[in-house]
Design a protein around this motif. Structure first.
Motif: not given
Ligand code: NAP
Length: 265
Positions: A7-9, A72-76
């Motif tokens: 999810v969020g792939g 689940d790797t979704s984000n917002a």
């Molecule tokens: N950034 C960091 O340093 C860090 C560190 C540790 C953990 N994390 C965690 O890692 C996770 C992933 O982060 P990332 O930066 O890889 O995320 P990202 O690049 O922003 O990607 C987010 C993904 O979630 C999907 N998404 C967003 N809203 C959605 C919805 N309503 N329904 C279905 N899919 C949805 C997006 O696709 P669509 O928009 O097309 O739906 C996209 O595939 C997050 O939860 C974050 O908290 C991040």
């Protein structure tokens, strides 16, 4: 080979997880609101894509059908964070359980449980949705990604500088290393080698000061911009200055920040 739903792939971490799972021979389905064209950047060859929205629930049944493990790797960001992390996670775990999925791996953040920062609180609500669900869950809390630390440092660009949060250390990690751990966790659960409802902490190979990381970024770009120390306000800055984003005892033997910059990633 098993069927894995990422999810969020299409996101940063999600693409790395998708690629890692395909490399290991799994059958991977990716769910996101926007499904890429075959030649678009987020597309990983070999994966299949389903349009699904965590918040409205549209497409989730198709996404979870026949899946053994959800990752689940979704984000917002901003106001959407609470919707996606709390409501969205509830929708996902309930739909998954209804369709007979019994295992999940969730990507979360080191220190999210020890911070008043709104985004982190939303992540804790997401963790809670999984831990309270019928799914056996492994939560993987990771430190800041190399990409994220770079984005912070590069916020100094409008000022002709590289930004360096004062009294702050990071333990940056490559998303490829995070992906390896997430897929390992999914495989362990499927093979009955992991305890259900566990929380794993992982961090990058080295803890370094924000200043040292900014200097590496400056060197890698060859820029003459200066390093601008800035005190980050608010609960996130406080969380980082307290070192709650670090897990030196859980450092992965992975790609260091400098090597990642040199690779041009
Ligand atoms: N950034 C960091 O340093 C860090 C560190 C540790 C953990 N994390 C965690 O890692 C996770 C992933 O982060 P990332 O930066 O890889 O995320 P990202 O690049 O922003 O990607 C987010 C993904 O979630 C999907 N998404 C967003 N809203 C959605 C919805 N309503 N329904 C279905 N899919 C949805 C997006 O696709 P669509 O928009 O097309 O739906 C996209 O595939 C997050 O939860 C974050 O908290 C991040």
């Amino acid at each position: 080979m098993s069927r894995v739903l990422v999810v969020g792939g299409t996101g940063l971490a999600g693409r790395a997880v998708t690629a890692e799972a395909i490399e290991r021979g799994h059958d991977v389905v990716v769910a996101a609101r926007r499904v890429p064209d075959d030649d678009a950047d987020p597309y990983v060859p070999g994966a299949s894509y389903v349009t699904a929205d965590l918040v409205t629930g549209v497409g989730l049944e198709e996404a979870v059908d026949g899946v053994e493990v959800v990752i689940d790797t979704s984000n917002a960001l901003g106001k959407q964070a609470a919707n996606v992390f709390a409501t969205g996670a509830q929708n996902l775990v309930h739909t998954a359980a209804r369709f007979g999925v019994s295992r999940a791996v969730l990507l979360s953040i080191v220190g999210a449980d020890r911070s008043a920062y709104g985004y982190y609180r939303a992540k804790v609500a997401q963790e809670r949705a999984y831990l309270d669900s019928a799914l056996d869950t492994c939560i993987v809390r990771a430190t800041q990604f190399h990409d994220f630390v770079t984005a912070i440092i590069d916020r100094g660009r409008p000022f002709g500088a590289f930004l360096s949060p004062t009294r702050t250390k990071f333990q940056p990690i490559a998303v490829t290393d995070v992906a390896r751990v997430l897929v390992d966790a999914g495989e362990s659960m499927r093979e009955g080698r992991a305890q259900p409802d566990t929380i794993i902490h992982i961090g990058g190979p080295r803890v370094e000061s924000a200043r040292a990381l900014a200097e590496q970024r400056k060197r890698a770009t060859g820029s003459r911009r200066f390093i601008l120390p800035v005190r980050l306000g608010g609960p996130l800055g406080a969380t980082w200055r307290a070192g709650r984003n670090l897990v030196p005892e859980n450092a992965v033997d992975g790609v260091r920040y400098g090597a990642w910059l040199d690779s041009g990633a």
